[in-house]
Design an enzyme around this catalytic site. Structure first.
Site, PDB file in Angstrom:
ATOM      1  CB  SER A 160      -0.870   0.023   1.269  1.00 24.82           C
ATOM      2  OG  SER A 160      -1.497   1.283   1.424  1.00 24.82           O
ATOM      3  CE1 TYR A 213      -4.342  -2.367   5.206  1.00 20.81           C
ATOM      4  CE2 TYR A 213      -3.480  -0.164   4.823  1.00 20.81           C
ATOM      5  CZ  TYR A 213      -4.004  -1.336   4.336  1.00 20.81           C
ATOM      6  OH  TYR A 213      -4.184  -1.503   2.988  1.00 20.81           O
TER       7      TYR A 213
HETATM    8  P1  NAD Z   1     -11.549  -6.057  -0.038  1.00 26.79           P
HETATM    9  O1  NAD Z   1     -12.190  -5.946   1.283  1.00 26.79           O
HETATM   10  O2  NAD Z   1     -12.423  -6.161  -1.215  1.00 26.79           O
HETATM   11  O3  NAD Z   1     -10.522  -7.267  -0.074  1.00 26.79           O
HETATM   12  C1  NAD Z   1      -9.841  -7.700   1.081  1.00 26.79           C
HETATM   13  C2  NAD Z   1     -10.089  -9.177   1.210  1.00 26.79           C
HETATM   14  O4  NAD Z   1      -9.275  -9.719   2.250  1.00 26.79           O
HETATM   15  C3  NAD Z   1     -11.509  -9.542   1.611  1.00 26.79           C
HETATM   16  O5  NAD Z   1     -12.352  -9.695   0.489  1.00 26.79           O
HETATM   17  C4  NAD Z   1     -11.336 -10.853   2.351  1.00 26.79           C
HETATM   18  O6  NAD Z   1     -11.674 -11.942   1.516  1.00 26.79           O
HETATM   19  C5  NAD Z   1      -9.854 -10.919   2.633  1.00 26.79           C
HETATM   20  N1  NAD Z   1      -9.595 -11.182   4.055  1.00 26.79           N
HETATM   21  C6  NAD Z   1      -9.558 -10.307   5.077  1.00 26.79           C
HETATM   22  N2  NAD Z   1      -9.315 -10.972   6.234  1.00 26.79           N
HETATM   23  C7  NAD Z   1      -9.213 -12.284   5.917  1.00 26.79           C
HETATM   24  C8  NAD Z   1      -8.950 -13.458   6.660  1.00 26.79           C
HETATM   25  N3  NAD Z   1      -8.720 -13.410   7.993  1.00 26.79           N
HETATM   26  N4  NAD Z   1      -8.922 -14.656   6.007  1.00 26.79           N
HETATM   27  C9  NAD Z   1      -9.145 -14.711   4.666  1.00 26.79           C
HETATM   28  N5  NAD Z   1      -9.373 -13.618   3.906  1.00 26.79           N
HETATM   29  C10 NAD Z   1      -9.404 -12.429   4.535  1.00 26.79           C
HETATM   30  O7  NAD Z   1     -10.601  -4.775  -0.164  1.00 26.79           O
HETATM   31  P2  NAD Z   1      -9.378  -4.409  -1.137  1.00 26.79           P
HETATM   32  O8  NAD Z   1      -9.199  -2.978  -0.973  1.00 26.79           O
HETATM   33  O9  NAD Z   1      -9.577  -4.977  -2.466  1.00 26.79           O
HETATM   34  O10 NAD Z   1      -8.154  -5.123  -0.427  1.00 26.79           O
HETATM   35  C11 NAD Z   1      -7.246  -5.947  -1.117  1.00 26.79           C
HETATM   36  C12 NAD Z   1      -5.830  -5.587  -0.681  1.00 26.79           C
HETATM   37  O11 NAD Z   1      -5.526  -4.275  -1.136  1.00 26.79           O
HETATM   38  C13 NAD Z   1      -5.624  -5.577   0.827  1.00 26.79           C
HETATM   39  O12 NAD Z   1      -4.388  -6.179   1.134  1.00 26.79           O
HETATM   40  C14 NAD Z   1      -5.557  -4.106   1.144  1.00 26.79           C
HETATM   41  O13 NAD Z   1      -4.814  -3.862   2.290  1.00 26.79           O
HETATM   42  C15 NAD Z   1      -4.894  -3.574  -0.113  1.00 26.79           C
HETATM   43  N6  NAD Z   1      -5.033  -2.144  -0.350  1.00 26.79           N
HETATM   44  C16 NAD Z   1      -6.243  -1.597  -0.605  1.00 26.79           C
HETATM   45  C17 NAD Z   1      -6.339  -0.231  -0.820  1.00 26.79           C
HETATM   46  C18 NAD Z   1      -7.654   0.433  -1.116  1.00 26.79           C
HETATM   47  O14 NAD Z   1      -7.718   1.654  -1.132  1.00 26.79           O
HETATM   48  N7  NAD Z   1      -8.708  -0.292  -1.330  1.00 26.79           N
HETATM   49  C19 NAD Z   1      -5.186   0.575  -0.774  1.00 26.79           C
HETATM   50  C20 NAD Z   1      -3.962  -0.023  -0.516  1.00 26.79           C
HETATM   51  C21 NAD Z   1      -3.886  -1.378  -0.307  1.00 26.79           C
END
Ligand code: NAD
Ligand code: MG
Length: 293
Positions: free
Chosen positions: A185, A198
């Site tokens: 991130s 985080y």
């Molecule tokens: P999202 O909520 O759609 O996806 C995150 C997924 O993590 C969930 O769908 C879930 O299936 C999984 N998860 C969480 N805890 C879990 C557990 N204990 N066991 C199994 N699965 C678990 O959100 P996203 O934004 O698509 O997140 C995907 C990645 O992107 C993450 O690592 C997040 O930190 C990173 N990220 C997102 C953003 C943003 O702005 N959305 C920015 C930077 C990084």
């Protein structure tokens, strides 16, 4: 105007307030995120590859799963059991491309589950070429004094321990030219006050990526990380940010809006593709113009 311009222009802040209990469902967001369901076009860049994607039910992982299937890969997704509704849609989309789709629900905070996850994925896909460590936990907390050991532990177990456990298990199966991609991130370099735990985990993933690339390079396995800026996913509206921030999400970037998950999928396709055979040990950022990393 192209499909992509039309889609993203329609999803500008302000957004409605929309609290969900974590992990939340993408299918209940307003507006719905764009994971490329209708418009991602593949070019056979991952033909014959087999990929495991954690957090593949929604958000960035879902966009990657759809793109990978359209690029010719068979795909296994992991997610939490309460996300079955989102996962079901992704499985159907992968199958619609004529690719093998494998659903593997379960909690990656458990080491034994992580080992089983990899074995199940390998058995059902018939091998493994690409591992995407993408599942993540993000719950904002105003003050270190209110951040419990349980919350700190849950964030580290999900974001740091799980990629370690899953990668270790996957190495028994990954052969050159394999690729591992970790979702880090912009928080790794520019942490928010509200995301103390985080942000640390995402810095861990960036360093994990760089050190692991040095270990695995001689084996012909490339390791990269993707660092998203603000992307419109349910992670944010289910406790990742205060609702006041969700309403204005992405507004302060140079592009003036959040990214849609489909807009970051091409980075994961490129990094996994054999065409990108000299790129390893790097963190690739996509953040709407801030240039954080
Ligand atoms: P999202 O909520 O759609 O996806 C995150 C997924 O993590 C969930 O769908 C879930 O299936 C999984 N998860 C969480 N805890 C879990 C557990 N204990 N066991 C199994 N699965 C678990 O959100 P996203 O934004 O698509 O997140 C995907 C990645 O992107 C993450 O690592 C997040 O930190 C990173 N990220 C997102 C953003 C943003 O702005 N959305 C920015 C930077 C990084
Ligand atoms: Mg989800």
């Amino acid at each position: 105007m192209s499909d992509i311009q039309h889609r993203t222009n329609a999803k500008q802040p302000p957004f409605p307030e929309q609290r969900q209990t974590p992990p939340g469902l993408a299918s209940e967001m307003q507006p719905l995120p764009d994971h490329g369901e209708k418009t991602y076009k593949g070019h056979g860049r991952l033909a014959g590859k087999k990929a495991l994607i954690t957090g593949g039910d929604s958000g960035i992982g879902r966009a990657v799963a759809i793109a990978y299937a359209r690029e010719g890969a068979d795909v296994a997704i992991n997610y939490l059991p309460e996300e079955e509704k989102d996962a079901h849609e992704v499985i159907a989309l992968i199958k619609a491309e004529g690719q093998i789709a494998v659903a593997l629900p379960g909690d990656v905070r458990d080491e034994q589950f992580c080992q089983n996850l990899v074995e199940d994925a390998v058995n059902k896909l018939g091998g493994l070429d690409i591992l995407i460590n993408n599942a993540g936990r993000q719950q904002y907390c105003e003050s270190i004094e209110d951040l419990s050991t349980e919350d700190f532990d849950a964030t580290f177990k999900t974001n740091v321990y799980a990629p370690f456990w899953i990668t270790k298990a996957a190495l028994r199966h990954l052969k050159a030219p394999a690729a591992i991609i970790n979702t880090s991130s912009v928080q790794a370099a520019k942490p928010s006050a509200l995301l103390l735990d985080y942000a640390q985990t995402k810095a861990c993933l960036a360093v994990f990526t760089k050190a692991l690339a040095k270990q695995l390079g001689p084996k012909g396995i490339r390791v990269n990380a993707v660092a998203p800026g603000p992307y419109w996913t349910v992670l944010q509206s289910s406790g990742g940010q205060p609702q006041e921030k969700v309403k204005q999400f992405g507004k302060d970037t140079p592009l003036g809006r959040p990214g849609q998950p489909v807009e970051i999928a091409p980075l994961y396709v490129t990094l996994a593709s054999d065409e990108c055979s000299y790129a390893s040990g790097q963190v690739w950022c996509s953040d709407g113009g801030d240039g954080v990393l």
